[in-house]
Design a protein around this motif. Structure first.
Motif, mmCIF file in Angstrom:
data_model
loop_
_atom_site.group_PDB
_atom_site.id
_atom_site.type_symbol
_atom_site.label_atom_id
_atom_site.label_comp_id
_atom_site.label_asym_id
_atom_site.label_seq_id
_atom_site.Cartn_x
_atom_site.Cartn_y
_atom_site.Cartn_z
ATOM 1 N N ALA A 105 32.151 34.124 34.588
ATOM 2 C CA ALA A 105 32.640 35.072 35.308
ATOM 3 C C ALA A 105 33.343 34.341 36.568
ATOM 4 C CB ALA A 105 31.596 36.119 36.025
ATOM 5 N N VAL A 106 34.308 33.400 36.223
ATOM 6 C CA VAL A 106 34.988 32.545 37.274
ATOM 7 C C VAL A 106 36.473 32.901 37.738
ATOM 8 C CG1 VAL A 106 33.674 30.507 36.601
ATOM 9 C CG2 VAL A 106 35.643 30.768 35.455
ATOM 10 N N GLY A 107 36.665 34.147 37.002
ATOM 11 C CA GLY A 107 37.745 34.660 37.733
ATOM 12 C C GLY A 107 39.284 34.062 37.372
ATOM 13 N N ALA A 108 40.476 33.932 38.363
ATOM 14 C CA ALA A 108 41.703 33.502 37.889
ATOM 15 C C ALA A 108 41.967 32.764 39.218
ATOM 16 C CB ALA A 108 42.444 34.598 37.717
ATOM 17 N N ILE A 261 39.951 33.293 28.348
ATOM 18 C CA ILE A 261 38.797 32.902 27.620
ATOM 19 C C ILE A 261 38.641 33.838 26.471
ATOM 20 C CG2 ILE A 261 36.243 32.272 27.365
ATOM 21 C CD1 ILE A 261 36.459 31.531 30.496
ATOM 22 N N VAL A 262 38.757 33.591 25.231
ATOM 23 C CA VAL A 262 38.794 34.493 24.166
ATOM 24 C C VAL A 262 37.276 35.017 23.997
ATOM 25 C CG1 VAL A 262 39.170 34.911 21.681
ATOM 26 C CG2 VAL A 262 40.672 33.502 22.973
ATOM 27 N N ASP A 279 38.382 38.584 35.413
ATOM 28 C CA ASP A 279 39.860 37.833 35.327
ATOM 29 C C ASP A 279 40.128 36.736 34.228
ATOM 30 O OD1 ASP A 279 40.116 39.981 36.821
ATOM 31 O OD2 ASP A 279 40.679 38.512 38.682
ATOM 32 N N CYS A 280 39.021 36.098 33.964
ATOM 33 C CA CYS A 280 39.049 34.826 33.240
ATOM 34 C C CYS A 280 38.932 35.111 31.810
ATOM 35 C CB CYS A 280 37.885 33.861 33.613
ATOM 36 S SG CYS A 280 36.132 34.415 33.171
ATOM 37 N N ALA A 281 38.603 36.492 31.437
ATOM 38 C CA ALA A 281 38.559 36.820 30.022
ATOM 39 C C ALA A 281 39.694 37.596 29.377
ATOM 40 C CB ALA A 281 37.335 37.816 29.856
ATOM 41 N N GLU A 282 39.977 37.132 28.065
ATOM 42 C CA GLU A 282 40.937 37.606 27.130
ATOM 43 C C GLU A 282 40.433 38.350 26.267
ATOM 44 O OE1 GLU A 282 44.370 35.948 23.979
ATOM 45 O OE2 GLU A 282 43.847 34.846 25.795
#
Length: 400
Positions: A105-108, A261-262, A279-282
């Motif tokens: 959960a490191v964001g953008a 990250i898919v 925000d880091c997830a796709e």
């Protein structure tokens, strides 16, 4: 038993931790963060200045308070160097730690434009509480007591929110964007024009249809030269051109990454026992279009609740549904459900105005309403428009 490890203590990481603890108060929980570990709401960063909020005032709970509340080990000022999916461990500058399950959960990170000039390295971006603290220090008023001159690069969501906020705080703001209207990627033309008028009436100067070509020191000012041949002198330059999902840790671990990250419909990455959130997830879940980055609060909360249930033993699909984004521009309060980017070229907006309120409905190529915007926004109108999503033009409530 090895802990559930959450990497990141932003809104995504802490929301997940809270949801997990509602379901499981026994399993060990460890949160690793490179910052001090205090809780604050990141969306507040773009509208805190006019309220006179310092960085410390935005932090509602300390690391110690969060650790007690969550019955968790919170490792602050700790960098995660790598994740080893095969061995189910993370390597940090405090040592190696095994996990039962891991959530990234490191964001953008702010997009950094390659702008030439001897003052370009001084361009600021506000994406974190520490960024905001540094930014406030730079926003000291000049000797006459007037606000400083600030150029904001980017008239999207964050740029417009900062422009409204900083002007309300007494500063002289110029908003620069390559589009011919502010908020062009999200709002209909009528709503964009309404926002532009409101910002200009508040004192914001908009320089649209151009970009910054160089940023240089000029005597005691910073000169921003523009692609259209003009230039402005300011005291500070703030970049708000967008964020890019932080995928470095995931990519190095061999996880599948595209823009983000898919993850699948459960929030799982392509490695066993590793999830990604925020925000880091796709996301490829629910009825949303494939491969979407959703940097908003509502999908974050939905995904956090579902992943928490999955982590606690009840596999739960992330049911992502459209939710309005409330734009924090007090001079022109907007609510938006933006159409998916791939729909824009083949669809169209229908805009109506009644009194002081403008409503825009977006219809895809099949004539189905898939987005909307309203300003000034209110709860009743938002609810009516939400109910109309997914309906054809002829049956959408209130369409004309």
């Amino acid at each position: 038993m090895n802990p559930v490890i959450i990497i990141g203590a932003g809104l995504a990481g802490y929301t997940l931790a809270r949801e997990f603890r509602k379901l499981d108060n026994v399993s060990p929980l460890t949160i690793i963060t490179s910052d001090s570990g205090g809780f604050y709401s990141k969306p507040m960063l773009s509208n805190a200045y006019a309220q006179g909020k310092s960085a410390s005032q935005l932090v509602s709970q300390t690391r110690e308070q969060m650790a007690t509340q969550l019955d968790a080990t919170i490792l602050a000022k700790t960098r995660v160097n790598a994740i080893d999916p095969a061995r189910k461990c993370v390597n940090t500058d405090q040592g190696e730690m095994a996990y039962e399950q891991c959530v990234i959960a490191v964001g953008a990170q702010p997009i950094r434009l390659a702008i030439p000039g001897n003052a370009a390295t001084g361009i600021l971006a506000v994406n974190h509480i520490d960024d905001y603290a540094a930014f406030r220090l730079r926003c000291e008023r000049d000797q006459s007591g007037k606000g400083i001159r600030i150029a904001i690069l980017g008239a999207g969501l964050i740029g417009c929110e900062f422009a409204d906020d900083l002007t309300g705080g007494g500063h002289r703001v110029t908003l620069i964007d390559p589009n011919t209207l502010p908020l062009a990627a999200l709002a209909s033309p009528a709503l964009s024009r309404g926002l532009q008028s409101a910002l200009e009436n508040k004192g914001v100067k908009l320089m649209l249809g151009t970009t910054a070509s160089s940023v240089d020191q000029a005597d005691r000012a910073i000169r921003v030269s523009l692609a259209n041949g003009s230039s402005i002198d300011v005291d500070l330059v703030l970049s708000a051109v967008g964020l890019r999902p932080d995928v470095a840790l995931a990519a190095a671990a061999g996880l599948q990454v595209h823009r983000g990250i898919v993850v699948d419909s459960f929030g799982r990455t392509t490695a066993p026992a590793i999830y990604a959130l925020g925000d880091c997830a796709e996301y490829t879940a629910g009825n949303m279009a494939m491969g979407q980055i959703l940097p908003y609060i509502a999908p974050l909360m939905t995904a956090a609740r579902a992943i928490a249930r999955t982590l606690s033993g009840t596999p739960t699909v992330i049911d992502l549904k459209p939710s309005p984004v409330l734009v924090k521009t007090p001079s022109y309060p907007l609510a938006l459900v933006a159409p998916a980017p791939q729909e824009v070229a083949s669809g169209h907006w229908i805009e109506t105005s009644g009194g002081v309120q403008t409503i825009a409905r977006f219809y895809d190529r099949h004539g189905v309403m898939t987005g909307f915007g309203v300003a000034p926004q209110d709860a009743a109108t938002r609810q009516q428009l939400m109910a109309a999503l997914g309906t054809p033009a002829t049956s959408s409530p209130g369409s004309n």
